[in-house]
Design an enzyme around this catalytic site. Structure first.
Site, PDB file in Angstrom:
ATOM      1  N   SER A 244       0.826  -1.205   0.000  1.00 45.18           N
ATOM      2  CA  SER A 244       0.000   0.000   0.000  1.00 45.18           C
ATOM      3  C   SER A 244       0.859   1.252   0.000  1.00 45.18           C
ATOM      4  O   SER A 244       1.971   1.265   0.498  1.00 45.18           O
ATOM      5  CB  SER A 244      -0.928  -0.003   1.205  1.00 45.18           C
ATOM      6  OG  SER A 244      -0.459   0.907   2.174  1.00 45.18           O
ATOM      7  N   LYS A 245       0.266   2.273  -0.597  1.00 46.28           N
ATOM      8  CA  LYS A 245       0.970   3.550  -0.695  1.00 46.28           C
ATOM      9  C   LYS A 245       1.274   4.111   0.692  1.00 46.28           C
ATOM     10  O   LYS A 245       2.218   4.845   0.873  1.00 46.28           O
ATOM     11  CB  LYS A 245       0.111   4.560  -1.439  1.00 46.28           C
ATOM     12  CG  LYS A 245      -0.024   4.218  -2.888  1.00 46.28           C
ATOM     13  CD  LYS A 245      -0.779   5.288  -3.633  1.00 46.28           C
ATOM     14  CE  LYS A 245      -1.189   4.663  -4.942  1.00 46.28           C
ATOM     15  NZ  LYS A 245      -2.183   5.228  -5.697  1.00 46.28           N
ATOM     16  N   ARG A 246       0.400   3.765   1.647  1.00 44.46           N
ATOM     17  CA  ARG A 246       0.567   4.346   2.979  1.00 44.46           C
ATOM     18  C   ARG A 246       1.758   3.756   3.715  1.00 44.46           C
ATOM     19  O   ARG A 246       2.472   4.454   4.401  1.00 44.46           O
ATOM     20  CB  ARG A 246      -0.708   4.187   3.808  1.00 44.46           C
ATOM     21  CG  ARG A 246      -1.668   5.344   3.606  1.00 44.46           C
ATOM     22  CD  ARG A 246      -3.015   5.070   4.205  1.00 44.46           C
ATOM     23  NE  ARG A 246      -3.752   4.099   3.414  1.00 44.46           N
ATOM     24  CZ  ARG A 246      -4.197   2.940   3.891  1.00 44.46           C
ATOM     25  NH1 ARG A 246      -4.002   2.616   5.136  1.00 44.46           N
ATOM     26  NH2 ARG A 246      -4.862   2.113   3.110  1.00 44.46           N
ATOM     27  N   ARG A 247       1.953   2.444   3.550  1.00 48.97           N
ATOM     28  CA  ARG A 247       3.023   1.808   4.320  1.00 48.97           C
ATOM     29  C   ARG A 247       4.360   1.699   3.586  1.00 48.97           C
ATOM     30  O   ARG A 247       5.395   1.640   4.201  1.00 48.97           O
ATOM     31  CB  ARG A 247       2.592   0.402   4.768  1.00 48.97           C
ATOM     32  CG  ARG A 247       1.589   0.403   5.898  1.00 48.97           C
ATOM     33  CD  ARG A 247       1.373  -1.017   6.392  1.00 48.97           C
ATOM     34  NE  ARG A 247       0.992  -1.905   5.317  1.00 48.97           N
ATOM     35  CZ  ARG A 247      -0.257  -2.108   4.922  1.00 48.97           C
ATOM     36  NH1 ARG A 247      -1.229  -1.493   5.529  1.00 48.97           N
ATOM     37  NH2 ARG A 247      -0.532  -2.936   3.927  1.00 48.97           N
ATOM     38  N   ASN A 248       4.336   1.630   2.253  1.00 51.33           N
ATOM     39  CA  ASN A 248       5.582   1.388   1.532  1.00 51.33           C
ATOM     40  C   ASN A 248       5.841   2.503   0.533  1.00 51.33           C
ATOM     41  O   ASN A 248       4.901   3.060  -0.003  1.00 51.33           O
ATOM     42  CB  ASN A 248       5.471   0.070   0.743  1.00 51.33           C
ATOM     43  CG  ASN A 248       4.757  -1.005   1.524  1.00 51.33           C
ATOM     44  OD1 ASN A 248       3.538  -1.019   1.592  1.00 51.33           O
ATOM     45  ND2 ASN A 248       5.492  -1.886   2.125  1.00 51.33           N
TER      46      ASN A 248
END
Ligand code: GLU
Length: 473
Positions: A244-248
């Site tokens: 996900s864009k949020r975590r990686n």
């Protein structure tokens, strides 16, 4: 369809992310393996979320990865009239119908289903309207959407990766083809464009699997030849959650700016779902093209392992042309304002050949080898505590005096002088080397100290040691 024609169809609602790039790569490899065509279609039909700078950015990332389209790029938004035309045709063929429910009515039905904890599905009320009622509503100008009429039965297809795949049509609702504002939806746009672009194989992520029966039914309703489908396994992060864009950091451009090589990222992304021959992990693009077959594509999701990417990148750096690496390092140095006359390409190349066995990324050259390009501003505290002790101080000071008098500045002599001096003063050579390293680099790890001294040159070495003694003593 004799010719192999595939496409990568990103929506420019964000940067090109590594999952999208992986989809593009599989399309590209398949096309290259088969001598087919690889096309790019920008699905920019959502005017609010699609930004032209994002399209440009996607194209830049694709070019950086070495995947240019074989034909002019298709911008889906330019085909909207054609999509509407096909919706009209489906209406004429009675494969689609006007749906007059207002958004409020539909919302109320959805809420009601939710309160009963049942899955909402459109009740086809508009499909039952009489011709007179429809004509009356149309003449009154009542707003309408157009819905596709799902036939009874099952939709079955051979997915190239998943094999035989079956959906019960009763589970598919009569989905909207065109909204009441006249905008066609993704399902129709994608089918019309794939048909018009003569796409033979639709290769995309598993998240599109549930769209496929809807799209196949649309092809059939139009009497068009259905392409083959291949759905690629999802990519998970190291916590086994969807990437996900949020975590990686997921944008391809982020990897570029972090110092990954395009060929290495390409190689790494291919391994997310593809198993090369002989379990090889470092595989050139040409070999990947030769090896590519869907028989080697896994069904199971793949894990994005940063350590593996680092390792692959380090292998590519080791074996790459030093000039190419030096140019990339020099670009970084220019961004960091760390270039001057002495930091020229030849000098950077020498740094590269000294360090390339120990780095994972291009940025490591400037991060761990910053001292090659600017004076160290501080000296590692732990290193000082460990190595800068009262016994060694006078010995090192004397060694420094001798070093100043050195007339020949080459690796072998520098090493011999240091070792002889250590024997003479009854200290371990390593003790002197630790201090030398700290004084010249500020760090406790570096490439071979004598190679480093040779590369920095006598003047710089003397100045740095003097500076160190002044600051530390
Ligand atoms: N535009 C869609 C997406 O970005 C892909 C459509 C497709 O490959 O069918 O997810």
């Amino acid at each position: 369809m004799d010719e192999i024609r595939v496409r990568f169809a990103p929506s420019p609602t964000g940067f090109l992310h590594v999952g999208g790039a992986r989809t593009a790569i599989f399309n590209w490899l398949f096309a290259r393996n088969k001598g087919g065509k690889f096309l790019l279609r920008i699905e920019d039909t959502d005017p609010e979320r699609s930004k032209s700078e994002l399209s440009a950015q996607i194209i830049r990332s694709m070019n950086w990865l070495g995947m240019e389209a074989d034909e002019p790029i298709v911008y889906q938004a330019l085909n909207i009239n054609r999509h509407r035309e096909v919706v009209e045709e489906l209406l004429k063929k009675s494969k689609a119908y006007y749906a007059f429910e207002t958004p409020e009515e539909l919302e109320a039905k959805r809420k009601e289903a939710a309160s009963r904890k049942v899955q909402y599905k459109y009740n086809r009320a508009s499909a039952e309207l009489s011709r007179e009622t429809i004509d009356k509503y149309l003449s009154e100008g009542k707003p309408y959407a157009v819905r596709f009429s799902i036939p009874e039965g099952r939709t079955e297809f051979e997915d190239i990766v998943h094999g035989n795949t079956v959906f019960n049509n009763s589970e598919i609702e009569d989905f909207v083809l065109m909204r009441s504002d006249g905008s066609p939806v993704y399902q129709i746009a994608v089918v019309v464009d794939d048909h018009d672009m003569k796409i033979s194989h639709v290769i995309r992520g598993d998240d599109h699997l549930s769209n496929t029966p809807k799209q196949i039914l649309l092809y059939r309703a139009m009497g068009w030849e259905v392409p083959q489908f291949a759905h690629l396994p999802m990519i998970l992060d190291e916590q086994k959650k969807k990437l996900s864009k949020r975590r990686n950091p997921v944008a391809v451009e982020d990897y570029k700016s972090k110092g990954y090589l395009s060929e290495a990222l390409f190689n790494f992304l291919t391994l997310l779902g593809f198993a090369p021959e002989d379990n090889r992990e470092i595989v050139s693009k040409n070999d990947l093209i030769r090896m590519f077959t869907f028989e080697r594509v896994n069904k199971k999701s793949a894990v994005f392992d940063m350590k593996k990417l680092d390792w692959i990148n380090s292998e590519y750096i080791k074996s790459a042309d030093e000039n190419m690496i030096a140019n990339l390092v020099k670009e970084k140095l220019e961004d960091m304002k760390l270039t001057n006359e002495s930091v020229n390409l030849q000098y950077v190349k020498n740094v590269v050949s000294l360090m390339k066995e120990r780095v994972s990324t291009i940025n490591d050259f400037t991060e761990f080898g910053k001292y090659f390009f600017e004076e160290p501003s501080k000296f590692d505290d732990k290193g000082l505590v460990k190595h800068w002790n009262p016994q060694i101080k006078p010995v090192f000071a004397d060694y420094f005096e001798n070093l100043k008098k050195s007339s020949v500045w080459n690796i072998e002599i520098l090493e011999k002088e240091l070792r002889d001096f250590a024997v003479l003063r009854n200290v371990k050579a390593g003790e002197l080397i630790h201090i030398l390293r700290l004084s010249l680099t500020g760090m406790t790890i570096s490439p071979g100290i004598f190679e480093l001294m040779k590369l920095l040159g006598k003047d710089k070495v003397i100045l740095r040691i003097a500076g160190f003694l002044e600051k530390i003593n």
